[in-house]
Design a protein around this motif. Structure first.
Motif, mmCIF file in Angstrom:
data_model
loop_
_atom_site.group_PDB
_atom_site.id
_atom_site.type_symbol
_atom_site.label_atom_id
_atom_site.label_comp_id
_atom_site.label_asym_id
_atom_site.label_seq_id
_atom_site.Cartn_x
_atom_site.Cartn_y
_atom_site.Cartn_z
ATOM 1 N N VAL A 69 0.841 -1.201 0.000
ATOM 2 C CA VAL A 69 0.000 0.000 0.000
ATOM 3 C C VAL A 69 0.873 1.247 0.000
ATOM 4 O O VAL A 69 1.764 1.412 0.844
ATOM 5 N N GLN A 70 0.602 2.130 -0.940
ATOM 6 C CA GLN A 70 1.356 3.375 -1.072
ATOM 7 C C GLN A 70 0.581 4.577 -0.554
ATOM 8 O O GLN A 70 1.173 5.541 -0.062
ATOM 9 N N ALA A 71 -0.751 4.547 -0.666
ATOM 10 C CA ALA A 71 -1.576 5.659 -0.197
ATOM 11 C C ALA A 71 -2.980 5.165 0.091
ATOM 12 O O ALA A 71 -3.477 4.229 -0.551
ATOM 13 N N LEU A 72 -3.611 5.783 1.082
ATOM 14 C CA LEU A 72 -5.003 5.511 1.426
ATOM 15 C C LEU A 72 -5.740 6.843 1.490
ATOM 16 O O LEU A 72 -5.333 7.747 2.213
ATOM 17 N N ARG A 103 -10.027 4.826 -1.215
ATOM 18 C CA ARG A 103 -9.254 4.631 -2.438
ATOM 19 C C ARG A 103 -7.877 4.137 -2.008
ATOM 20 O O ARG A 103 -7.170 4.813 -1.249
ATOM 21 N N ILE A 104 -7.503 2.955 -2.473
ATOM 22 C CA ILE A 104 -6.264 2.293 -2.043
ATOM 23 C C ILE A 104 -5.287 2.251 -3.206
ATOM 24 O O ILE A 104 -5.535 1.572 -4.216
ATOM 25 N N THR A 105 -4.202 2.969 -3.098
ATOM 26 C CA THR A 105 -3.180 2.971 -4.135
ATOM 27 C C THR A 105 -2.071 2.012 -3.726
ATOM 28 O O THR A 105 -1.487 2.133 -2.642
ATOM 29 N N THR A 106 -1.789 1.039 -4.572
ATOM 30 C CA THR A 106 -0.774 0.037 -4.269
ATOM 31 C C THR A 106 0.193 -0.100 -5.431
ATOM 32 O O THR A 106 -0.031 0.446 -6.524
ATOM 33 N N SER A 134 -1.280 5.078 10.283
ATOM 34 C CA SER A 134 -0.829 6.445 10.019
ATOM 35 C C SER A 134 -1.087 6.840 8.578
ATOM 36 O O SER A 134 -1.488 7.977 8.287
ATOM 37 N N LEU A 135 -0.893 5.895 7.664
ATOM 38 C CA LEU A 135 -1.140 6.162 6.248
ATOM 39 C C LEU A 135 -2.611 6.481 6.003
ATOM 40 O O LEU A 135 -2.953 7.270 5.116
ATOM 41 N N ALA A 136 -3.468 5.891 6.827
ATOM 42 C CA ALA A 136 -4.916 6.108 6.697
ATOM 43 C C ALA A 136 -5.393 7.332 7.479
ATOM 44 O O ALA A 136 -6.589 7.653 7.454
ATOM 45 N N GLY A 137 -4.481 7.979 8.187
ATOM 46 C CA GLY A 137 -4.888 9.108 9.008
ATOM 47 C C GLY A 137 -5.523 8.687 10.315
ATOM 48 O O GLY A 137 -6.236 9.460 10.953
ATOM 49 N N VAL A 138 -5.261 7.445 10.732
ATOM 50 C CA VAL A 138 -5.811 6.890 11.964
ATOM 51 C C VAL A 138 -4.722 6.880 13.034
ATOM 52 O O VAL A 138 -3.551 6.594 12.743
ATOM 53 N N ARG A 139 -5.103 7.172 14.249
ATOM 54 C CA ARG A 139 -4.138 7.230 15.339
ATOM 55 C C ARG A 139 -3.516 5.852 15.587
ATOM 56 O O ARG A 139 -4.235 4.880 15.818
#
Length: 379
Positions: free
Chosen positions: A167-170, A177-180, A203-208
């Motif tokens: 996974v590169q971005a969430l 939207r999952i960029t891999t 962290s990538l998902a913006g979750v603590r």
């Protein structure tokens, strides 16, 4: 537009594979694996031992609840038995007597005399086995068969597996939207089964992040003085937790039971840890270890309270944690995956879990984030 799934499971080790197998008959599921093959990290480096006397009370209950499945998996799940009787012998000197006596209180344990312990495992030094107790619940697990069985179940229920898909971005909007590395995917819910990378993915998902810490453990394979005779030995573990060793395909698998904090990575053994492992085994046995046939390391990831983290994030209701399984992910997979699927579907846990003494609330992520306001302000 990429296909849209109900659940995107990040990580196809034993936890992710078992979860996908359980939930795929009831929802659309995608399994994403960063490596070229699933199970490359912790699952593939497991000590492959089942015991219901291992871990805290929650882990022990989950292990007991998994025993029936492991002993008699569904038809077609595997062509080979998942469990083979092994036994686990706890040993210790006089200063570990109280630990041995505590273990012996279990109905699954059987106290052994020093003579009995050394007759079974002749290489044990007398002082190392002054006290001994046998865990009769212990079995070897065919980890590969268990993992592949769950992957087949998931595939048969329509859950595709995509490897080389780190996974590169969430991006969270109308779903995720999952960029891999293998392309872009969409899902309503992210399931964080990323093992050592669980906090990184959060962290990538913006979750603590929840403080899930990867700890490196070293394993070595050494020659057996009597390959045929040692094949019948139990797994031997120090009551203090300082070492274990067990027969393994004509050799002896051993570990210093180290827990070294590590960054998420493809863990490799350190020369010092290998040397410590050799020294600890030689100090409690008559083995003279002249060579290490092979050495490796794996990461066992723990939450601060060393219990699994299973459930929706307290601050993000479409981000589901399935992490912090420590060294127990394989032996608890059948029960934990059933419970996790119920929670992910927002259904009550099956009654059998409460009857088994398993409190689903004790695994929810909220337990790790429910801190006083003053503590939050100081953080």
């Amino acid at each position: 537009m990429p296909a849209h799934y109900d659940y995107a499971v990040i990580g196809a080790g034993i936890a992710g594979a078992a979860f996908a197998a359980r939930i795929a008959p009831q929802a659309s599921v995608l399994l994403l694996e960063a490596e070229a093959q699933p199970g490359y990290h912790s699952t593939g480096r497991s000590a492959a031992l089942y015991t219901s006397l291992y871990g805290n009370e929650l882990i022990r209950a989950l292990s007991r609840a998994s025993r029936d499945f492991l002993g008699a998996p569904p038809p077609g799940f595997t062509e080979h038995p998942l469990l083979t009787s092994r036994g686990r012998l706890y040993v210790g000197g006089e200063h570990e007597r109280h630990i041995i006596e505590g273990i012996a209180e279990s109905p699954l344990a059987r106290t052994m005399s020093p003579a009995q312990a050394r007759a079974w495992v002749p290489v044990l030094r007398p002082e190392a086995a002054a006290h001994a107790v046998l865990d009769t619940s212990a079995h070897d697990i065919d980890v590969n068969a268990l993992h592949l069985g769950f992957l087949r179940m998931a595939k048969a229920a329509g859950a595709p597996l995509v490897c080389n898909a780190g996974v590169q971005a969430l991006e969270r909007g109308d779903g995720w939207r999952i960029t891999t590395a293998a392309g872009e995917f969409r899902a309503r819910v992210i399931v964080n089964a990323a093992g050592a990378w669980a906090d990184t993915l959060a962290s990538l998902a913006g979750v603590r992040p929840l403080g899930i810490a990867p700890l490196r453990r070293t394993a070595i394979l050494i020659d057996s003085p009597d390959a045929a005779g040692s094949a019948a030995w139990p797994a031997v573990i120090a009551a203090s937790g300082a070492f274990y060793f067990k027969p393994d395909a004509g050799l002896i698998l051993a570990s210093p039971c180290d827990e070294t904090p590590s960054e998420p990575c493809d863990a490799q053994p350190e020369e010092l840890d290998i040397a410590i492992g050799v020294d600890r085994i030689e100090s409690v046995t008559t083995l003279a270890i002249r060579r290490v046939a092979r050495a490796w390391a794996g990461l066992r990831s723990f939450a601060p309270d060393r219990s699994p983290v299973v459930g929706y994030d307290a601050g993000c209701d479409d981000f589901f944690w399935l992490a912090g399984l420590g060294g127990y992910g394989v032996q608890t997979a059948p029960a934990l995956s059933t419970l996790a699927a119920s929670l992910a579907l927002r259904r009550a846990a099956p009654a059998i879990f409460a009857e088994s003494g398993i409190d689903a609330a004790a695994m929810l992520p909220a337990r790790l984030t429910a801190v006083p306001v003053s503590d939050k302000e100081q953080a």
